[in-house]
Design an enzyme around this catalytic site. Structure first.
Site, PDB file in Angstrom:
ATOM      1  N   ASP A   1     -20.976 -40.168  11.568  1.00 26.00           N
ATOM      2  CA  ASP A   1     -20.745 -38.878  10.898  1.00 26.00           C
ATOM      3  C   ASP A   1     -21.085 -37.682  11.789  1.00 26.00           C
ATOM      4  O   ASP A   1     -20.462 -36.626  11.710  1.00 26.00           O
ATOM      5  CB  ASP A   1     -21.480 -38.773   9.550  1.00 26.00           C
ATOM      6  CG  ASP A   1     -22.954 -39.108   9.631  1.00 26.00           C
ATOM      7  OD1 ASP A   1     -23.425 -39.501  10.715  1.00 26.00           O
ATOM      8  OD2 ASP A   1     -23.641 -38.989   8.593  1.00 26.00           O
TER       9      ASP A   1
ATOM     10  N   ARG B   1     -15.673 -41.232   0.605  1.00 24.49           N
ATOM     11  CA  ARG B   1     -14.395 -40.542   0.409  1.00 24.49           C
ATOM     12  C   ARG B   1     -13.274 -41.190   1.200  1.00 24.49           C
ATOM     13  O   ARG B   1     -13.487 -41.753   2.275  1.00 24.49           O
ATOM     14  CB  ARG B   1     -14.494 -39.073   0.856  1.00 24.49           C
ATOM     15  CG  ARG B   1     -15.448 -38.251   0.019  1.00 24.49           C
ATOM     16  CD  ARG B   1     -15.083 -36.785   0.013  1.00 24.49           C
ATOM     17  NE  ARG B   1     -15.048 -36.197   1.337  1.00 24.49           N
ATOM     18  CZ  ARG B   1     -14.478 -35.024   1.602  1.00 24.49           C
ATOM     19  NH1 ARG B   1     -13.880 -34.350   0.619  1.00 24.49           N
ATOM     20  NH2 ARG B   1     -14.482 -34.525   2.810  1.00 24.49           N
TER      21      ARG B   1
ATOM     22  N   SER C   1     -21.462 -43.907   8.741  1.00 25.79           N
ATOM     23  CA  SER C   1     -22.682 -43.196   9.134  1.00 25.79           C
ATOM     24  C   SER C   1     -23.901 -44.112   9.243  1.00 25.79           C
ATOM     25  O   SER C   1     -24.903 -43.910   8.554  1.00 25.79           O
ATOM     26  CB  SER C   1     -22.959 -42.090   8.122  1.00 25.79           C
ATOM     27  OG  SER C   1     -21.783 -41.412   7.827  1.00 25.79           O
TER      28      SER C   1
HETATM   29  C1  BG6 Z   1     -20.611 -35.161   4.710  1.00 23.46           C
HETATM   30  C2  BG6 Z   1     -19.901 -35.935   5.769  1.00 23.46           C
HETATM   31  O1  BG6 Z   1     -20.037 -33.977   4.468  1.00 23.46           O
HETATM   32  O2  BG6 Z   1     -21.950 -35.035   5.120  1.00 23.46           O
HETATM   33  C3  BG6 Z   1     -20.536 -37.305   5.842  1.00 23.46           C
HETATM   34  O3  BG6 Z   1     -18.547 -36.048   5.486  1.00 23.46           O
HETATM   35  C4  BG6 Z   1     -21.985 -37.174   6.105  1.00 23.46           C
HETATM   36  O4  BG6 Z   1     -19.920 -38.043   6.818  1.00 23.46           O
HETATM   37  C5  BG6 Z   1     -22.599 -36.276   5.096  1.00 23.46           C
HETATM   38  O5  BG6 Z   1     -22.588 -38.451   6.110  1.00 23.46           O
HETATM   39  C6  BG6 Z   1     -24.050 -36.055   5.285  1.00 23.46           C
HETATM   40  O6  BG6 Z   1     -24.556 -35.397   4.186  1.00 23.46           O
HETATM   41  P1  BG6 Z   1     -25.145 -36.122   2.903  1.00 23.46           P
HETATM   42  O7  BG6 Z   1     -26.113 -35.139   2.385  1.00 23.46           O
HETATM   43  O8  BG6 Z   1     -23.994 -36.362   1.983  1.00 23.46           O
HETATM   44  O9  BG6 Z   1     -25.786 -37.379   3.376  1.00 23.46           O
HETATM   45  C1  GLC Z   2     -28.725 -42.453   9.445  1.00 26.84           C
HETATM   46  C2  GLC Z   2     -27.738 -43.289  10.216  1.00 26.84           C
HETATM   47  C3  GLC Z   2     -26.959 -42.447  11.193  1.00 26.84           C
HETATM   48  C4  GLC Z   2     -26.352 -41.270  10.461  1.00 26.84           C
HETATM   49  C5  GLC Z   2     -27.438 -40.493   9.759  1.00 26.84           C
HETATM   50  C6  GLC Z   2     -26.893 -39.293   9.010  1.00 26.84           C
HETATM   51  O1  GLC Z   2     -29.685 -42.027  10.316  1.00 26.84           O
HETATM   52  O2  GLC Z   2     -28.433 -44.302  10.906  1.00 26.84           O
HETATM   53  O3  GLC Z   2     -25.968 -43.182  11.802  1.00 26.84           O
HETATM   54  O4  GLC Z   2     -25.699 -40.461  11.390  1.00 26.84           O
HETATM   55  O5  GLC Z   2     -28.085 -41.331   8.849  1.00 26.84           O
HETATM   56  O6  GLC Z   2     -26.011 -39.652   8.009  1.00 26.84           O
END
Ligand code: BG6
Ligand code: GLC
Length: 911
Positions: free
Chosen positions: A639, A521, A585
């Site tokens: 994240d 996003r 992330s």
């Molecule tokens: C989102 C965050 O809502 O959640 C992201 O904005 C995060 O940064 C994510 O990585 C984690 O959830 P998923 O299920 O989309 O991996």
């Molecule tokens: C993976 C990444 C980590 C992140 C997590 C959740 O473990 O290595 O940085 O925070 O996923 O998205």
């Protein structure tokens, strides 16, 4: 039975339940002509029928019998030829069979000494128990119309649930202990008592154990019914054994029904290995210590008490009710077994728990209620499994006796009051409705008993195992923080250079990027100081194809820059140079807030030429290559950090960020004095734990299953992020799929037939788990999903698939809870506190979408970190907002600290 009491009461009948509540005795004094009485009876039965329908039960008119008794003269004079019950006109029969015993008033006992008349209707409740005649008997006593009522001759079917040999009582069980009865003939004692009264006589008396009665009544209509099962106040089963094996009875031919009295299993110490201290207390405080040990682990008479004792124990350990035990809770019998069913209700369970806890006078909160539900679930689930194992033994015995490879048989479950996840018999039957339900019970039991031991057992982690995992993780957290031990730590504990959670004075406009979750996003965010709000002024989701995820770094960053350019022009921001927060992330070694080196890709990304490089640099280069817009300073955040920061703006005690989505990870505020790799001793810094890497050095060897190994070996990055591969959304569906394949190979599912779809990786996405575990629509969803997998499933398969999903998601929640408890404990100990109150900001599709995940996680955290009061708040718009917050906080604070050089030398203090 309470609701039925209201229904029946409305029609002016008295009623009484017997045969473990499967039969109803209706009694009344008619006040008008017989036809009026019958009309009243009809409408009462209509209403009972309606009530049953509402409760997924069914009365079956076509299997209803009615009988009228009286002297031959009375019968001849009677105007009644039929009774009308829910639309069926039922002709009176000359005899009826109930609980396996035929009642024929023209026989010797019914010779007409009675001058009373009785109409007896036998209305089977068929499919909820089995496809046969489990009698629902209504007795209508018309004696009020008789002028010469002197005495009545009753015909007794004595359905007993005690331990009988012929009619000699061997011993009392289930709380009965009347003196002078053990060793004596029950029929004789009954006859003597009737004689003492002298106001009525009895005919013949048939003695039947409740299991036998249940089997017989079922077998009356379905001749393949050869097992009778009771799971009620007590538990027991009977089955048809080959005469050649019944050595104590003469004769070799045919079969004889054997009342196993399996409740006594374990009385000789056989079950020593699985008996808990609570079981021992239950036994020792029972009326008959040392006997019926198996029954004391399973049946309704004891389950409530098992739960109560567990609650007392947890309270003593300060894990419940702030350690305060009320007198009510300490009193035996104050937690009846029906509370368990109420608390485990899928929808109203938590509310019921709260009501029940209020009545127990304990100071509970909502986490207590969840833990109590977990305790109920644990106890009832053990019951179901033990019962399944015992029933499977009997089914196998019959199969082997007959030299069969496969046995199709019917079980008559007498009264199955205990609803349990693994063997929810009532549920199966109500769903099935076709009458095959009872056979299903056998099939489920047989398959579950096998699979839970062999295949699913390694996935079921005990609290003890979780505590060990937590201890191991604590060691790894310390190792990861150490200046000298860090480089070999599996849990990286990365400094984030975020040294403060928002204080509410931050403000300004920011761009944010959010890469690494389900969606990529781009956002335009405004932080308003006065109102303490973060507004999203605009956002855009861009797709990232598999080609890009596995392509070159340049392709990835060009794609990101293109999405950013698109967004900036759609938002008319081209003329501005806004600071940018980048939620990235993946595990990065941050040198400073705007320098972030990717350690390694995780979660299915593997773009070449990026590992070991500075992400900020790569992004800036891509923006420069385009040259059509500019960006200001860049702040890099994981994240977890973005989530903590965005929640922290709302709740300043938020100092842990947790993600359970595509991947899993957590960050928290660590004391600077412990962050040995960063200069400075004062204050705190947010540490990105990267706990997904826990176990990469073999620490988790003891709990890793062969399925986990397959997941790892077939992943894009074998050997890394082992913990994440057991927990997160990227892998859970695949774990379930591999388990289903394994169970199919062992012929425990889909008649042993694996479809190409089932054998293809990725065909069981994690969202299927949430769908299948939905409390109401789960089984229907399972069927739809199994159809799409092209496997030949039946109803039992669907249930087993649900169990597999539940096992996998529950392990995930428990592992996560162990890790989170470790982090919370760490913060508490860091601050020298006896008790910590803290808040966790959470995000991720698994946490948000799975129906029970958050409940189980929260309850387990309480159990594992009893001194921490952890509040969970859900991140609302993702961590994009948090990235903007970090940028804002970074602008507010002067960044002084920087990373010290690593060294290989071990330090004693860190070891
Ligand atoms: C989102 C965050 O809502 O959640 C992201 O904005 C995060 O940064 C994510 O990585 C984690 O959830 P998923 O299920 O989309 O991996
Ligand atoms: C993976 C990444 C980590 C992140 C997590 C959740 O473990 O290595 O940085 O925070 O996923 O998205």
């Amino acid at each position: 039975m309470l609701p039925l009491r209201c229904v029946v009461g409305r029609h002016g009948f008295n009623f009484h339940c017997y045969a473990d509540d499967t039969q109803l005795y209706l009694k009344f004094s008619p006040s008008g002509p017989p036809s009026a009485t019958l009309t009243r009876l009809s409408s009462c039965l209509e209403e009972i029928n309606a009530w049953m329908r509402q409760n997924f039960l069914q009365l079956n008119g076509s299997k209803t019998e009615a009988i009228q008794t009286g002297t031959p003269q009375q019968l001849r004079a009677s105007p009644i030829a039929s009774v009308s019950i829910f639309g069926h006109s039922i002709l009176l029969s000359p005899s009826i069979t109930n609980l396996g015993v035929k009642f024929d008033p023209r026989g010797s006992g019914g010779s007409g000494s009675s001058s009373d008349r009785e109409v007896r209707g036998s209305i089977p409740v068929p499919d909820y128990v089995c496809n046969c005649n489990v009698a629902f008997v209504s007795f209508v006593d018309l004696s009020g119309h008789c002028d010469s009522c002197n005495y009545v001759t009753f015909y007794f079917v004595i359905t007993t649930s005690c331990l009988f040999s012929q009619s000699i009582l061997l011993r009392w069980t289930k709380g009965f202990n009347c003196s002078g009865v053990e060793g004596r003939d029950i029929v004789q004692l009954l006859k003597e008592a009737v004689q003492r009264r002298g106001d009525f006589t009895i005919g013949f008396v048939a003695m039947v154990n409740d299991t036998v009665g249940t089997m017989m009544s079922c077998g009356y209509r379905d001749q393949s019914c050869e097992i009778g099962l009771i799971i009620g106040t007590g538990t027991n089963a009977c089955y048809m054994e080959e005469m050649r094996n019944v050595k104590r009875v003469e004769g070799e031919d045919g079969r004889m029904c054997i009342n196993t009295e399996w409740g006594g299993f374990g009385d000789d110490g056989t079950l020593e290995n699985i008996i808990t201290d609570i079981n021992r207390t239950i036994d020792q405080t029972s009326i008959k210590p040392g006997v019926h040990i198996f029954e004391k682990m399973i049946s309704g008479m004891y389950l409530g008490e098992l739960v109560r004792l567990l609650l007392v124990k947890l309270t003593e350990q300060k894990l419940l009710f702030k350690g305060q035990r009320s007198t009510t809770l300490l009193t035996a019998g104050t937690f009846p077994t029906k509370f368990i069913s109420e608390i485990e209700e899928p929808l109203s369970g938590l509310e019921n728990a709260k009501r029940i806890l209020s009545s127990l006078n304990v100071p509970y909160d909502s986490v207590d209620a969840r833990i109590v539900r977990l305790v109920c679930d644990t106890v009832s689930s053990r019951t179901a499994r033990l019962c399944a194992a015992a029933l499977a033994t009997i089914a196998n015995r019959i199969r082997v006796n007959r030299g069969l490879k496969h046995l199709k048989t019917t079980v008559a479950p007498g009264m199955v009051r205990l609803l349990a996840p693994d063997c929810d018999i009532t549920f199966i039957l109500s769903q099935d409705g076709s009458g095959k339900g009872a056979a299903m019970v056998t099939a489920v039991a047989q398959r579950l008993a096998l699979q839970s031991h062999l295949v699913l057992q390694p996935f079921c982690l005990s609290v003890h195992q979780l505590r060990t995992i937590s201890d191991l993780l604590m060691k790894d957290l310390i190792k990861g923080l150490g200046k000298h031990s860090h480089h070999k730590a599996a849990v990286k504990m990365l400094p984030t250079f975020v040294r403060s959670t928002p204080d509410g004075t931050e403000h300004g406009d920011f761009l944010a990027l959010d890469l690494g979750g389900t969606n990529f996003r781009v956002l335009h965010v405004r932080v308003l100081e006065e109102e303490k709000v973060v507004d999203i002024l605009g956002s855009q989701t861009c797709s990232i194809s598999q080609d890009i995820m596995l392509g070159t770094g340049e392709q990835l960053f060009d794609h990101i820059a293109a999405c950013l350019a698109d967004f900036i022009s759609s938002q008319n921001l081209k003329e501005q140079t806004l600071p940018l927060g980048f939620t990235f992330s993946f595990p990065c070694e941050q040198k400073k807030i705007d320098e972030s080196i990717l350690i390694r890709w995780t979660k299915g990304f593997n773009c070449s030429g990026v590992e070991g490089r500075d992400i900020v640099q790569l992004l800036k280069e891509a923006v420069q290559r385009r040259g059509d817009f500019t960006i200001g300073s860049v702040a890099m955040v994981n994240d977890t950090v973005g989530t903590m920061m965005s929640c922290g703006y709302r709740d300043q005690s938020c100092e842990i960020g947790l993600i359970i989505g595509t991947g899993t990870n957590a960050c928290y505020m660590e004391e600077m004095r412990n962050v040995k790799r960063v200069e400075g001793e004062d204050g705190r810094m947010c540490i990105n734990t990267e706990w997904g890497g826990f176990g990469d050095d073999g620490t988790l060897e003891n709990i890793i299953t062969d399925i986990d190994r397959t997941i790892d070996q077939t992943s894009i990055k074998p050997g890394v992020h082992i913990f994440e591969k057991m927990i997160s959304g990227m892998y859970l569906g695949e774990l379930v799929r591999l388990l289903l394949v394994k169970l199919t190979e062992q012929k425990l599912l889909f008649k042993g037939q694996r479809s190409t779809t089932l054998l293809t990786a990725g065909t069981f996405p994690t969202k299927f788990i949430s769908e299948i575990e939905e409390p109401l629509s789960g089984l229907e969803n399972a069927k739809r999903i199994l159809s799409s997998l092209n496997v030949p499933y039946d109803f039992v398969d669907a249930r087993i698939v649900r169990l597999v999903c539940d096992t996998v998601s529950s392990r995930s929640a428990r592992l996560c809870a162990a890790a989170l408890a470790t982090v919370a404990n760490r913060i508490r100990v860091n601050r020298g506190l006896k008790h910590l109150k803290t808040t966790v900001g959470v995000d991720g599709t698994v946490y948000k979408k799975h129906p029970n995940f958050s409940d189980e996680l929260q309850a387990m955290v309480r159990l594992l970190a009893p001194d921490c009061d952890v509040t969970f708040i859900l991140s609302q718009d993702g961590s994009g907002k948090g990235a903007a917050m970090v940028t804002a906080v970074a602008q507010r604070l002067a960044l002084q600290s920087h990373l010290l050089e690593d060294s290989d030398g071990d330090s004693e203090e860190e070891d």
